[in-house]
Design a protein around this motif. Sequence first.
Motif, PDB file in Angstrom:
ATOM      1  N   VAL A  64       0.855  -1.190   0.000  1.00  0.00           N
ATOM      2  CA  VAL A  64       0.000   0.000   0.000  1.00  0.00           C
ATOM      3  C   VAL A  64       0.892   1.242   0.000  1.00  0.00           C
ATOM      4  O   VAL A  64       1.917   1.293   0.685  1.00  0.00           O
ATOM      5  N   SER A  66       0.698   5.835  -0.989  1.00  0.00           N
ATOM      6  CA  SER A  66      -0.121   6.988  -1.327  1.00  0.00           C
ATOM      7  C   SER A  66       0.090   7.329  -2.789  1.00  0.00           C
ATOM      8  O   SER A  66       1.211   7.267  -3.296  1.00  0.00           O
ATOM      9  N   TRP A 202      -5.170   6.245  -1.473  1.00  0.00           N
ATOM     10  CA  TRP A 202      -4.403   5.025  -1.226  1.00  0.00           C
ATOM     11  C   TRP A 202      -4.426   4.118  -2.444  1.00  0.00           C
ATOM     12  O   TRP A 202      -5.465   3.906  -3.061  1.00  0.00           O
ATOM     13  N   THR A 267       1.324   3.612   4.612  1.00  0.00           N
ATOM     14  CA  THR A 267       2.280   3.208   3.586  1.00  0.00           C
ATOM     15  C   THR A 267       3.041   1.969   4.029  1.00  0.00           C
ATOM     16  O   THR A 267       3.507   1.882   5.170  1.00  0.00           O
TER      17      THR A 267
END
Length: 355
Positions: A64, A66, A202, A267
């Motif tokens: 994950v 941004s 995200w 993150t």
Amino acid sequence: MNSLYNTFRLISSSLLLSLLLIGCNKKDETQQKTAETDEVLVPVSLTKVDQATRSESIVASGLVASSEEARLSFKIGGIIQKVYVTEGQKVSKGQLLASLNTTEIDAQVNQAKYGVEKSERDFKRVENMLKDTAATLEQMQNVTTALDIAKQNLQIAQFNRSYAQIISPIDGAVVKKMGNEGELTGPGTPIFYITSNRQGDWVVRVGVSDKDWARLKVGDKANVQLDAYPTEAFEGRITKLAPAADPMNKLYDIEVRIAPKGKRLATGLFAKVELKPVQSRTYTVVPLEAIVEGNGKEAFIYVLDETRKKVKRLPVQIGFVDGDKVLITNGLEGISEVITSGSAFLTESSTVIVK
């Protein structure tokens, strides 16, 4: 008479023994030749391969991140005078994050200003002399060029002075701080890594092969599972397809935007992504028993060679297993039959007989 009879018996016995030895030697030679010429035939069965066209999911894993992120650095090198934020701290767009000691750059700006002032004086003096024909046109052109260069040098120095500090370009949070006060840093050396903290920003970035990349397009749906929330299923949609492969791993980067569903994301969270391409793909279908030495997506399959008495061992790529069938993505081009029964007992030197 008895002596003659005994001699005859001795000769007969010797002749019989010789015949027996000759017979045994011939039998041994025959058995040896038979053992040398006989081969072990492995009985096998053949199955025709099929073709299937399906729109199957693509499974990949990633992290994950941004969609808005920045690695911030100073335009020029110098000593870090002040760091105003810490790791994990939220920041606003336009906020001052760090600054350099500007003693050196201020001196460069002043030096450039003095250069402009001197060039302007030279320009006015030669301009007046030219009016009185005491200077040449070439001298006038030279001082004009020198004045322009001095002004450009001043502009460069002032521009560098304005980038002796780091300003946040987005609303977000400081994920990593790589510089501290008093340290000497070079131009372009990352000092901060910041990411956006808006809920809708995200994404998960994954890598796929060229064949899978060709099946995907922007807007295709995806399902995302996060290890941090094992019981939750997140919806996603492909927002970016890389135009070129990564030179290191030869995979194409895919960006999937996910909906947080009110969950707190960060993150670096590990994610498993199931991509659902609209475009279908053609697979070669073989029985499960044809697969030997399977290891993940890689395996081997035996086929008959041109003589149909020997075999060839072909490497294949497995797409997925569907019950007792295996869908092959690569490795069986031009092959119409594969060996099924008996494949587990084969080597590339085996001689076979088709049942």
